[in-house]
Write an enzyme that holds these catalytic residues in place. Structure first.
Site, short mmCIF file in Angstrom:
data_model
loop_
_atom_site.label_atom_id
_atom_site.label_comp_id
_atom_site.label_asym_id
_atom_site.label_seq_id
_atom_site.Cartn_x
_atom_site.Cartn_y
_atom_site.Cartn_z
N HIS A 143 39.94 70.65 64.57
CA HIS A 143 40.24 70.24 65.96
C HIS A 143 39.36 70.97 66.99
O HIS A 143 39.28 70.56 68.14
CB HIS A 143 41.69 70.54 66.31
CG HIS A 143 42.69 69.67 65.59
ND1 HIS A 143 42.60 68.29 65.61
CD2 HIS A 143 43.79 69.97 64.86
CE1 HIS A 143 43.62 67.79 64.89
NE2 HIS A 143 44.33 68.78 64.42
N ASP A 180 42.85 64.88 56.80
CA ASP A 180 44.00 65.51 57.47
C ASP A 180 44.71 64.41 58.26
O ASP A 180 44.08 63.48 58.74
CB ASP A 180 43.48 66.60 58.42
CG ASP A 180 44.59 67.42 59.05
OD1 ASP A 180 44.80 68.56 58.61
OD2 ASP A 180 45.24 66.93 60.00
N HIS A 182 45.89 64.42 61.10
CA HIS A 182 45.52 64.42 62.52
C HIS A 182 44.03 64.11 62.67
O HIS A 182 43.24 64.36 61.76
CB HIS A 182 45.86 65.78 63.13
CG HIS A 182 47.31 66.16 62.91
ND1 HIS A 182 47.69 67.13 62.01
CD2 HIS A 182 48.44 65.65 63.44
CE1 HIS A 182 49.02 67.22 62.01
NE2 HIS A 182 49.50 66.33 62.86
N ASP A 268 48.64 67.24 55.42
CA ASP A 268 49.78 66.88 56.25
C ASP A 268 50.06 65.38 56.27
O ASP A 268 50.95 64.93 56.99
CB ASP A 268 49.65 67.46 57.68
CG ASP A 268 48.22 67.51 58.17
OD1 ASP A 268 47.37 66.80 57.58
OD2 ASP A 268 47.95 68.23 59.15
#
Ligand code: ZN
Length: 369
Positions: A143, A180, A182, A268
């Site tokens: 991120h 991931d 996200h 995740d």
């Protein structure tokens, strides 16, 4: 024959966010959580290493630590002003910069070590010392923007590793696949105008960040087409992930012809994750790993490196991670996902929804047409 390299360091599990629970401190207000209040806790990662110790898989890997990323390495991605501010706050006992990135004293050095572990893993593959390599490190990186840390990520581990390897003349074309749950907004931002780096992100739509990850972000300038976002509907499971991999990711990589495949390996999308709403099992991660290994064999002499990103279920991440490492090492040492039958029986009936099918067709037309 070179083995699978596994880069880790106990210090990496000592990175701490302090007394912090997303938007409010936990200390003194409510009973502190065992994990210290931050979903990005050491436990999810340490337990993967522990499970591999117990099954014996660790003994089949070439385990090692690595040097921290150097100042020169960090400067290739992050501006001096950000690095100085981060270091000063870290020296003063910690704090928070950006959004959802608290750190304790020494956080700067631990983040530099985390990036160093990713760099070490990438170098081991590019220099032919490892068949493939995995970096289990924290804090995660995907991120982090050059000057704005967010989502538990303080430095761009993969951005730093890839740019260091380029500066050393070790690699040209790099394909990054981020599974991931996200969006890999930091990696996307760092390479958005770089035609030599293909960035692909499969993520739950409108999860985190809320305002990035749209399928219409495709790269800029000469790099148009070198960014692929695959926003998946909440509840997507095994079949949907594999469909996205088969229809979009695999053909896009075959077109791009990378010199190495790099995976931002978050867990995740696991059905038990507190920060995602997907239905992946350990078999989903094993199958995706098998697919990228096959692509790496076909395209770049098997060169494959993975960096651990998110994944917040202390009970499920270890099994998902074990499945990935078992595949990478072509090992028979297994730790089968105890919930796989339960989760298989609860996969969504609809293979994909109508909007998702339309998006896949649009992506095929734009990127592969
Ligand atoms: Zn994540």
């Amino acid at each position: 024959m070179a083995r699978t390299a596994f880069f880790w360091d106990e210090s990496s599990f000592w990175h701490s966010g302090g007394n912090y629970a997303l938007t409010m401190p936990v200390g003194g207000l409510v009973q502190p959580l065992a994990a210290g209040g931050l979903p990005e806790s050491p436990e999810t990662k340490r337990r993967l290493k522990n499970l591999m110790d117990v099954t014996g898989l660790m003994g089949e890997l070439d385990a090692q630590s690595a040097a921290s990323a150097s100042q020169d390495d960090l400067r290739r991605v992050h501006p001096e002003s950000y690095l100085r501010e981060f270091k000063e706050m870290s020296d003063a006992g910690g704090g928070e910069l950006g959004l959802r990135t608290p750190f304790a004293g020494g956080g700067f050095e631990l983040a530099a070590l985390s990036a160093g572990l990713a760099k070490g893993a990438l170098y081991s593959v590019l220099e032919g010392r490892a068949r493939n390599a995995y970096a289990l490190s924290r804090p995660p990186g995907h991120h982090c923007l050059p000057d704005w840390p967010n989502g538990f990520c303080l430095l761009s581990n993969l951005g730093i590793a890839i740019k260091a390897a380029r500066a050393a003349g070790l690699v040209g074309r790099v394909a990054v696949v981020d599974w991931d749950v996200h969006h890999g907004n930091g990696t996307e931002a760092i390479f958005i105008d770089d035609p030599e780096t293909l960035t692909v992100s499969l993520h739950q739509e409108h999860n985190y960040p809320l305002d990035t990850g749209d399928a219409n972000v495709v790269g800029e300038g000469k790099a148009k087409g070198a960014n692929i976002n695959l926003p998946l509907p909440p509840g997507a499971g095994h079949v949907t992930y594999l469909e996205a991999m088969e229809r979009i990711v695999a053909p896009a990589l075959r077109r791009f012809k990378p010199d190495v495949i790099v995976i931002a390996c978050g867990f995740d999308a696991s059905a038990f994750d507190p920060l995602g709403r997907m239905m992946a099992t350990a078999e989903t991660f094993a199958e995706m790993t098998r697919m990228v290994m096959e692509l790496a064999d076909d395209l770049c002499d098997g060169r494959l490196m993975m960096a651990h990103e998110g994944g917040y279920s202390e009970v499920h991440v270890p099994f998902c991670g074990h499945a990935v490492l078992q595949q990478m090492a072509s090992s028979t040492t297994a730790a089968p996902d105890p919930w796989v039958d339960t989760l298989k029986a609860r996969q969504p009936n609809a293979r994909v929804n109508a909007a998702f099918s339309e998006m896949l067709r649009d992506l095929e037309a734009f990127h592969l047409g």
